[in-house]
Design an enzyme around this catalytic site. Structure first.
Site, PDB file in Angstrom:
ATOM      1  N   ASP A 326      -8.921  -6.579  -4.148  1.00 43.32           N
ATOM      2  CA  ASP A 326      -8.540  -5.171  -3.416  1.00 43.32           C
ATOM      3  C   ASP A 326      -7.857  -4.370  -4.282  1.00 43.32           C
ATOM      4  O   ASP A 326      -7.184  -4.829  -5.273  1.00 43.32           O
ATOM      5  CB  ASP A 326      -7.935  -5.693  -2.115  1.00 43.32           C
ATOM      6  CG  ASP A 326      -7.635  -4.332  -1.160  1.00 43.32           C
ATOM      7  OD1 ASP A 326      -8.542  -3.463  -1.231  1.00 43.32           O
ATOM      8  OD2 ASP A 326      -6.496  -4.138  -1.021  1.00 43.32           O
ATOM      9  N   ASP A 519      -3.649  -7.931  -0.419  1.00 42.75           N
ATOM     10  CA  ASP A 519      -2.601  -7.893  -0.157  1.00 42.75           C
ATOM     11  C   ASP A 519      -2.276  -8.746   1.482  1.00 42.75           C
ATOM     12  O   ASP A 519      -1.119  -8.645   1.773  1.00 42.75           O
ATOM     13  CB  ASP A 519      -1.869  -6.359   0.279  1.00 42.75           C
ATOM     14  CG  ASP A 519      -2.678  -5.659   1.293  1.00 42.75           C
ATOM     15  OD1 ASP A 519      -3.438  -6.192   1.838  1.00 42.75           O
ATOM     16  OD2 ASP A 519      -2.547  -4.308   1.276  1.00 42.75           O
ATOM     17  N   ASP A 523      -7.237  -7.519   4.829  1.00 37.38           N
ATOM     18  CA  ASP A 523      -8.277  -8.455   4.006  1.00 37.38           C
ATOM     19  C   ASP A 523      -8.828  -9.735   4.706  1.00 37.38           C
ATOM     20  O   ASP A 523      -9.384 -10.596   4.013  1.00 37.38           O
ATOM     21  CB  ASP A 523      -7.914  -8.429   2.673  1.00 37.38           C
ATOM     22  CG  ASP A 523      -7.501  -6.970   2.001  1.00 37.38           C
ATOM     23  OD1 ASP A 523      -8.278  -6.111   2.134  1.00 37.38           O
ATOM     24  OD2 ASP A 523      -6.500  -7.009   1.161  1.00 37.38           O
TER      25      ASP A 523
END
Length: 623
Positions: A326, A519, A523
Site C-alpha cells: 500500500d 498500514d 487494508d
C-alpha cells in the site's frame, strides 16, 4: 533446571563410587546391580515415570520409552549366559540423556527470554484519580474516561490521551528501537511504553482487555500454536518412526540368533546390538531442535519489533516472490507537508505567512500542513471576514488585504491568471487583491528508509515489487519511480485493490508466495487475501494487530526485508538440524546393526547430536 543439574552432579559422584566398588570389590552380579541402581534411579526416575505414564495413556512410543527400554535392557543383559555386564553404560546413557535435557531447557529458557521482554510490558498497577485522590489499582479495574497518572520510570498501563504534562517514552519493548518518543498534551499514548522523564496525566481511551499491551501479549503467547510445515512433518514423522524403530529393534534382537547354531551364545550379542539400535534411534534431536529453532526465530524477531504470529508464516516469508505495498502510511508517512513554495512577486516567507493565516481556522489536512509550515501564528496579523468557498478554497482579509487560498477553480472564479507547477503534489494557489501571488506545493513524503526497503527486497531475490494506491496517478508514478518499484496501480477503490490482488495471486510462480504490506487500518480485505499480510506502523493500531499475520511495531518498511532474512535463516538452521541428525543416526544405526558400534557411539548419536542441534538452533536468537 537447578534441581536437574544437582541430580546430574550427584549421579556423577555415585557413578564414580559404583565403578570404584566394582573394580575393588568382588561382588556378585546381582549386588553390583543394586550398587548401580542408586545413580541410575537418581538420574532416571522421571524418565521411567514418563515412560510408564505414556504406556498407561496408550501412547508409549516416545523418547522416554526408548531410553527406558534401552537402559533397563543394558542393566539386565549381564545376567544372560556368556554376556558381559553393561551397568556403567546403562547409567551413562541415562545421565547423558538428562544432560541433553539440560541443554534443551537452557535453550528454551533463552528463547522464552527473547519473547519475555514483551511480557515485561504487562503493567502491574495504575494510579487513577478518584474522588480527588490518586489511588493505585489493578489496570483491569480502570474504566474508559478515567484519568490516570504515570510517574517517571513507570509503564504506561492503558491506552489513552495525554491531558497534562510532557515526557519522553521508551518504546523499545514494542518497536525494538531505542530512540525515545516525545509526547505532550493531546498526543495518543499506548500501553507498554515506559515513561522516562515527566509526570503524565492521561485520559483512558480503552479498557485493559482492549489495550495494545493486552493484544500484543495475547499474540505472542499464541504464536507457538501455528506450526511450520517442517515442524508438523517432524511431529508426524516421530509418531510413525518410533514404533518402526521398536519393532526393528525386536527383530534385530530375536531373529538373527535363530539362524545361529548356538542360539544362547548369539542372543546376548544381538540383544546388545538391539539396545544400541534403540539408543541411537531416539528422535530427540529432531523432536526438540526443530520446534526450538522456530521458537527461537520468533523470539529473535520479536526483539527487533517484528511480531510473527506463528512458525507457519516463516515458511511463507522465506519464499516471498511478490511483495505488494500500500502507498499511504506504508511507503509514505501518510501526512501532508509543504514541499515547495513558489512566489511570483513576494518572498516565500510572506506567501506562506498569508496562506497559513487564511487557513488558520480550518481543520482540513491541507490547512494543517500550511499552519505546520508557518507555526508563528501569533504575529500581530489581523485576520477578518473569513469565508469558505465550497470545493474551491478560502477567502479572508489579512491586514486589510483580500487573500484567497485554494485550487485552480477558485483562481478561475476570481478571474486570476494562474499557472501550474512542474512538481507533483497538491497545488495551493494564492492571490492578493485579485493578483496572482504564487503557489505552494503540498505532498505526502516518502519515508526515509523506503528506498532501502525496496532495494533490500530485490537483493533478497524478490521477483516483483508492486504498489497499489487510491491516490492520483501522477503521485503514484512519482513515488514508484523514486523507489524503483516494478509495477504500480493508482486511483483504486477498495474493490479494485481486491481485484488486483486476485490477479497477482494468480501470477505467482510455483513455490513462491505473495506478501501484502499495509498500514493495517483500511487494508483488512487485502491483508486477508495475501499469503502473508504484514501490517506496519502498528504501534497502537488494533486493526493491524488483529488482521495481519506479521506485525511490524514501528514505521520502518525496511524491516520487511529483515523479517524475510530472519525467516530464511530460521528455515536454513532447521534444515541443517534435520540433515545432521538423520545423517549421524543412519550411520551409527548401520554400524550398530553389524556390530561395529559401541554404547559411546550410540550416546553421541542420540545425546551428542541433540546437544549440537540445540546449540545450532540457539543461533536463531542472534541478530
Amino acid at each position: 533446571m537447578n534441581k536437574k543439574l544437582l541430580r546430574v552432579i550427584l549421579t556423577v559422584v555415585f557413578l564414580i563410587a559404583a565403578v570404584i566398588v566394582e573394580k575393588t570389590g568382588n561382588l556378585p552380579v546381582w549386588q553390583l546391580l543394586l550398587v548401580y541402581l542408586i545413580p541410575y534411579l537418581l538420574i532416571g526416575y522421571d524418565v521411567l515415570g514418563e515412560a510408564v505414564e505414556g504406556i498407561l495413556d496408550g501412547t508409549p512410543m516416545n523418547e522416554d520409552f526408548l531410553m527406558s527400554v534401552a537402559t533397563i535392557g543394558a542393566l539386565l543383559i549381564g545376567f544372560l549366559p556368556g554376556a558381559e555386564t553393561q551397568f556403567p553404560e546403562a547409567v551413562f546413557v541415562m545421565l547423558f540423556f538428562q544432560v541433553g535435557e539440560l541443554f534443551e531447557d537452557y535453550a528454551e529458557d533463552r528463547s522464552r527470554d527473547s519473547i519475555a521482554h514483551l511480557m515485561d510490558i504487562r503493567p502491574d498497577y495504575a494510579h487513577v484519580e478518584r474522588g480527588g485522590e490518586v489511588v493505585t489499582v489493578s489496570p483491569d479495574t480502570v474504566a474508559v474516561g478515567d484519568v490516570i497518572v504515570v510517574k517517571p520510570g513507570e509503564k504506561i498501563p492503558l491506552d489513552g490521551v495525554v491531558v497534562e504534562g510532557t515526557s519522553s517514552l521508551n518504546t523499545v519493548a514494542l518497536t525494538g528501537e531505542s530512540v525515545p518518543r516525545d509526547v505532550t498534551v493531546e498526543d495518543d499514548v499506548v500501553s507498554g511504553c515506559i515513561n522516562l522523564s515527566g509526570v503524565l496525566r492521561m485520559r483512558v481511551a480503552k479498557t485493559f482487555g482492549e489495550s495494545t499491551v493486552s493484544k500484543i501479549i495475547d499474540l505472542v503467547e499464541h504464536a507457538g500454536e501455528n506450526k511450520a510445515r517442517s515442524e508438523a512433518f517432524i511431529t508426524r514423522f516421530a509418531r510413525i518412526y518410533t514404533p518402526i524403530v521398536v519393532y526393528a529393534a525386536l527383530a534385530l534382537a530375536f531373529l538373527p540368533p535363530l539362524f545361529d547354531a548356538s542360539y544362547m551364545d548369539a542372543f546376548p550379542v544381538w540383544l546388545y546390538r538391539a539396545l544400541l539400535f534403540l539408543v541411537v534411534s531416539c528422535p530427540c534431536a529432531l523432536v526438540v531442535s526443530v520446534p526450538l529453532t522456530f521458537f527461537g526465530g520468533i523470539g529473535g524477531a520479536s526483539r527487533q519489533g517484528i511480531l510473527i504470529k506463528g512458525a507457519n508464516y516463516m515458511d511463507v516469508l522465506a519464499r516471498a516472490g511478490i511483495v505488494v505495498f500500500d502507498k499511504t502510511g506504508t511507503l509514505t508517512h501518510g501526512r501532508f507537508e509543504v514541499t515547495a513554495v513558489h512566489p511570483k512577486e513576494c518572498s516565500e516567507h510572506h506567501l506562506l505567512h498569508l496562506a497559513a493565516h487564511v487557513e488558520r481556522f480550518s481543520t482540513h489536512p491541507i490547512a494543517i500542513s500550511l499552519r505546520n509550515a508557518y507555526p508563528e501564528e501569533h504575529d500581530d496579523c489581523e485576520v477578518a471576514i473569513v469565508e469558505e468557498v465550497a470545493g474551491q478554497g478560502i477567502r479572508a482579509s489579512v491586514n486589510g488585504q483580500e487573500v484567497c487560498v485554494g485550487n485552480q477553480k477558485l483562481m478561475q472564479a476570481l478571474g486570476v491568471e494562474w499557472h501550474d507547477c512542474h512538481k507533483t503534489g497538491t497545488i495551493v494557489h494564492v492571490s492578493i487583491d485579485g493578483q496572482y501571488a504564487g503557489h505552494i506545493v503540498i505532498s505526502d513524503q516518502v519515508k526515509d528508509d523506503a528506498p532501502e526497503a525496496v532495494a533490500a527486497l530485490k537483493e533478497l531475490g524478490v521477483a516483483r515489487t508492486v504498489m497499489l494506491t487510491g491516490d492520483r496517478r501522477d503521485v503514484a508514478s512519482q513515488v514508484a519511480a523514486e523507489l524503483h518499484i516494478d509495477e504500480y496501480h493508482a486511483e483504486l477503490l477498495p474493490t479494485d485493490k481486491v481485484a488486483q490482488m486476485n490477479r497477482l495471486l494468480g501470477e505467482r510462480q510455483e513455490g513462491s508466495h505473495l506478501i501484502f504490506v499495509g498500514d493495517g487500518i483500511n487494508d483488512a480485505p487485502v491483508l486477508a487475501l495475501a499469503d502473508v499480510g504484514v501490517a506496519m506502523g502498528a504501534l497502537g493500531s488494533d486493526a493491524a494487530i488483529e488482521a495481519a499475520d506479521v506485525v511490524l511495531m514501528d514505521d520502518q518498511p525496511s524491516k520487511i526485508a529483515r523479517a524475510i532474512r530472519i525467516a530464511r535463516r530460521t528455515i536454513r538452521i532447521a534444515r541443517q538440524n534435520v540433515v545432521f541428525a538423520i545423517g549421524v543416526k543412519v550411520a551409527v544405526l548401520l554400524l550398530a546393526a553389524v556390530g561395529l558400534a559401541t554404547m559411546w557411539m550410540a550416546v553421541f548419536a542420540d545425546v551428542g547430536v541433540t546437544v549440537l542441534a540445540v546449540l545450532n538452533a540457539m543461533r536463531t536468537l542472534r541478530k
